[in-house]
Scaffold this active site. Structure first.
Site, PDB file in Angstrom:
ATOM      1  N   HIS A 252     -12.338 -34.163   3.275  1.00 25.49           N
ATOM      2  CA  HIS A 252     -12.972 -33.437   2.173  1.00 25.49           C
ATOM      3  C   HIS A 252     -13.921 -32.435   2.810  1.00 25.49           C
ATOM      4  O   HIS A 252     -14.598 -32.758   3.794  1.00 25.49           O
ATOM      5  CB  HIS A 252     -13.757 -34.390   1.270  1.00 25.49           C
ATOM      6  CG  HIS A 252     -12.912 -35.422   0.603  1.00 25.49           C
ATOM      7  ND1 HIS A 252     -13.351 -36.723   0.366  1.00 25.49           N
ATOM      8  CD2 HIS A 252     -11.650 -35.368   0.103  1.00 25.49           C
ATOM      9  CE1 HIS A 252     -12.408 -37.404  -0.237  1.00 25.49           C
ATOM     10  NE2 HIS A 252     -11.365 -36.615  -0.409  1.00 25.49           N
ATOM     11  N   GLU A 290      -6.499 -33.291  -0.057  1.00 25.02           N
ATOM     12  CA  GLU A 290      -6.026 -33.317  -1.449  1.00 25.02           C
ATOM     13  C   GLU A 290      -6.940 -32.454  -2.305  1.00 25.02           C
ATOM     14  O   GLU A 290      -7.635 -32.956  -3.197  1.00 25.02           O
ATOM     15  CB  GLU A 290      -5.937 -34.752  -1.986  1.00 25.02           C
ATOM     16  CG  GLU A 290      -6.709 -35.811  -1.217  1.00 25.02           C
ATOM     17  CD  GLU A 290      -8.169 -35.905  -1.620  1.00 25.02           C
ATOM     18  OE1 GLU A 290      -8.594 -35.156  -2.509  1.00 25.02           O
ATOM     19  OE2 GLU A 290      -8.883 -36.726  -1.021  1.00 25.02           O
TER      20      GLU A 290
END
Length: 337
Positions: A252, A290
């Site tokens: 992230h 993601e």
């Protein structure tokens, strides 16, 4: 900023500097102004490197420095053929060089050079942690090592003429800037983690105690500009959405400082982050991300670093794009300098 094709100096982690006297046919490298190694260069479809003199014993570090200089000088250079009178045992054992078919010839491949962990990982590198399978919350995965503290990665980016480094987040040191970054409208629109100092202290404390996640601060020239979370995918919520392997890592990412946005900066820090994760454990074969499926800018940056989009899928909180980068693809197309 250093010239991309003709660097005159390359700083090394630890404070020392490489300099050079270079012509079309000869290269003399200096370490902190002292002669290190002298080479004759034979240019053609491949670069042939003839050792003329070495001023360092053992010879391995001098050979490494020359490979680094030549690869940093030209990001298109994929292979160096060395001509050596003596067998370079240290370089062969480390993987810096491999034996060629002709006696006295040895090869350094860019794809192997950038897989060597030193000096980029410094004292944080401890080799592969022993594998022992355990079960956490019903998920079977390897026991994870104790998380490092302090700086874990440092490399001089010859394109930017700046150091790019990663260090672990320290709550007392970094809480205020993390809070400021998360409360900026640009970051909040994707992370959705706005909150107070105390809320963010609790958020970071939870991650600090989670063996699955390593929280990192990205720096340019030692100035913090970004926050990253590196997680083991096998134990993460992403695992049910693809065939996660034991040592896959996920990321992230957020850039908090506006002056460090832009494609050239992303190319530097994203490649450094991925490089660190592949070096941290040589068993890691994939790095995944993601981002939100509508975050076209981030997905574009990931594509530029050779990630591919495997599919889109639905988390409870967002529609996500599954972005994957394999170890072989990263090093085969490695543009690090």
């Amino acid at each position: 900023m250093s010239n991309l094709h003709h660097p005159t100096m390359l700083p090394l982690p630890g404070g020392r500097r490489l300099g050079a006297d270079e012509t079309e046919r000869h290269l003399s490298l200096l370490l902190e102004g002292a002669p290190l190694i002298r080479l004759r260069l034979e240019r053609g479809p491949e670069l042939h490197v003839h050792l003329q003199e070495v001023h360092d014993r053992p010879v391995g570090p001098a050979l490494w420095a020359a490979c680094y200089w030549l690869f940093a000088r030209d990001c298109a250079c994929q292979r160096l053929t060395w001509h050596l009178a003596e067998r370079p045992d240290e370089a062969l054992l480390s993987g810096l060089l491999t034996s060629a078919e002709r006696p006295g010839e040895y090869v350094c491949e860019r794809t192997m050079f950038w897989q060597l962990p030193q000096p980029w990982l410094g004292e944080s590198f401890s080799g592969s942690y022993p594998q022992q399978m355990i079960i956490t919350d019903g998920k079977r995965h390897p026991r994870r090592p104790v998380k490092p503290r302090g700086e874990v990665y440092r490399r001089f980016d010859a394109r930017l003429g700046a150091w790019v480094s990663l260090r672990t987040l320290e709550i007392e040191q970094d809480l205020t800037r993390f809070n400021r970054w998360q409360n900026s409208p640009r970051v909040a629109s994707f992370w959705q983690e706005e909150g107070s100092l105390e809320q963010h202290r609790e958020y970071l404390s939870t991650l600090q105690n989670d063996p699955r996640v390593l929280t990192l601060i990205g720096c340019f020239d030692d100035q913090p500009f970004a926050y990253f979370e590196a997680y083991w995918a096998k134990e993460d919520r992403i695992a049910p959405f693809y065939d996660a392997e034991n040592y896959d890592r996920g990321i992230h990412m957020l850039v908090g400082e506006e002056q460090h946005r832009g494609p050239h900066k992303v190319a530097s820090w994203l490649s450094a982050l991925v490089h660190y994760l592949f070096l941290d454990d040589p068993r890691t074969q994939r790095v995944v991300a993601e981002p939100r499926a509508d975050n076209a800018r981030m997905i574009g940056h990931l594509h530029n670093q050779c990630f591919h989009c495997a599919k889109e899928f639905d988390f409870p909180h967002k529609r996500a794009a599954l972005m994957i980068l394999g170890r072989e693809r990263f090093f085969d197309r490695c543009g690090l300098m």
